[in-house]
Design a protein around this motif. Structure first.
Motif, short mmCIF file in Angstrom:
data_model
loop_
_atom_site.label_atom_id
_atom_site.label_comp_id
_atom_site.label_asym_id
_atom_site.label_seq_id
_atom_site.Cartn_x
_atom_site.Cartn_y
_atom_site.Cartn_z
N ASN A 38 -2.97 19.55 15.03
CA ASN A 38 -1.73 18.81 14.84
C ASN A 38 -1.90 17.41 15.41
O ASN A 38 -2.77 17.16 16.23
CB ASN A 38 -0.55 19.54 15.48
N ILE A 39 -1.03 16.49 14.99
CA ILE A 39 -1.21 15.08 15.33
C ILE A 39 -1.04 14.82 16.82
O ILE A 39 -1.71 13.94 17.39
CB ILE A 39 -0.23 14.20 14.51
N LEU A 46 -5.91 16.99 9.09
CA LEU A 46 -4.55 16.45 9.21
C LEU A 46 -4.25 15.39 8.16
O LEU A 46 -3.11 15.22 7.75
CB LEU A 46 -4.34 15.83 10.61
N ARG A 47 -5.28 14.70 7.69
CA ARG A 47 -5.07 13.63 6.71
C ARG A 47 -4.76 14.18 5.33
O ARG A 47 -3.99 13.56 4.57
CB ARG A 47 -6.29 12.72 6.65
N THR A 48 -5.37 15.30 4.99
CA THR A 48 -5.22 15.82 3.63
C THR A 48 -4.42 17.11 3.53
O THR A 48 -3.89 17.43 2.46
CB THR A 48 -6.61 16.06 2.99
N THR A 96 1.51 17.24 11.02
CA THR A 96 1.87 18.56 11.53
C THR A 96 2.21 19.54 10.43
O THR A 96 1.69 20.65 10.39
CB THR A 96 3.07 18.46 12.50
N HIS A 97 3.08 19.15 9.52
CA HIS A 97 3.60 20.09 8.52
C HIS A 97 2.71 20.13 7.29
O HIS A 97 2.32 19.08 6.77
CB HIS A 97 5.04 19.70 8.14
N GLY A 131 -2.63 22.53 2.76
CA GLY A 131 -2.43 23.15 4.06
C GLY A 131 -1.75 24.50 3.95
O GLY A 131 -2.09 25.44 4.68
N GLU A 132 -0.77 24.60 3.04
CA GLU A 132 -0.12 25.89 2.81
C GLU A 132 -1.13 26.94 2.39
O GLU A 132 -1.11 28.07 2.88
CB GLU A 132 0.96 25.74 1.73
#
Length: 224
Positions: free
Chosen positions: A141-142, A186-188, A194-195, A200-201
């Motif tokens: 996470n960021i 985190l970038r893609t 974060t979300h 990411g899903e």
């Protein structure tokens, strides 16, 4: 009928317009699990950022069992008192748990958060003595990427979580630690650090699906 209950924070409830990893996992299980199953839990809504409340039902695809126990800004601290009744009411068989970031960010340190994991597990087993649980560590996470002290606290909690899972695992009610998505970026894979976005899903869903396949031979490996 196998009943899965997703339990989590903002990454699990999702916000208006999201598919959510819950949807992605449901799709995967429809393809790969041979028996009847559903998702259960006392809540169904998404978080509405404009209203600052979990009042939206604007899923990108609403045609799936949307039940869950997840909340924007909620963590182990908040879910531990709720899980027993949620398990009983939903007759849950498997909990899919993604919690911890909120706790560490706002409420409790790593040691206290690990204690709340123990309370959660005890509550879940009070609801169903044979409940199975899959727990995802805190993923990238960021804040952890930009604050070394917070990154150290996350690493410490994830270490304690692994020990807690090993300590509390038992044959009647197995407790399984999923592996964080190895390629999570985190970038893609997120839209704000974060979300999760769509990719990411899929990667979060894969973490749960692959853990269940490897440990319990449930379903198939997730195809990313």
């Amino acid at each position: 009928m196998l009943r899965f209950m997703p339990v989590g924070d903002s990454m699990t409830i999702g916000s208006a317009g999201d598919h959510t990893w819950r949807y992605r996992l449901w799709q995967h299980l429809c393809r790969s699990y041979g028996g009847p199953f559903t998702l259960v839990g006392p809540r169904e809504a998404l978080y509405d950022k404009a209203a600052d409340a979990p009042t939206s039902y604007a899923y990108a695809d609403p045609d799936f069992p949307r039940a869950h126990l997840a909340g924007w800004g909620e963590g182990w601290l908040h879910m531990a008192p709720l899980i027993g009744e949620a398990v009983r009411a939903g007759r849950a068989d498997v909990l899919l748990v993604s919690l911890g970031l909120i706790d560490l960010g706002f409420y409790t340190d790593a040691e206290q958060t690990a204690q709340n994991v123990r309370s959660f597990v005890a509550g879940a087993r009070a609801g169903n003595a044979r409940i199975r649980m899959v727990v995802l560590p805190v993923i990238p996470n960021i804040r952890a990427a930009s604050e070394p002290a917070f990154a150290a606290e996350v690493a410490r909690f994830n270490e304690l979580l692994a020990k807690t899972v090993a300590d509390l695992d038992e044959p009647r009610s197995p407790l399984l630690l999923a592996s964080p998505p190895p390629s999570y970026d985190l970038r893609t894979d997120t839209y704000d650090g974060t979300h999760p976005g769509a990719s990411g899903e899929h990667k979060i869903a894969a973490a749960f699906a692959d853990a269940m396949h490897q440990a319990w031979d449930l379903g198939e490996p997730y195809a990313l």
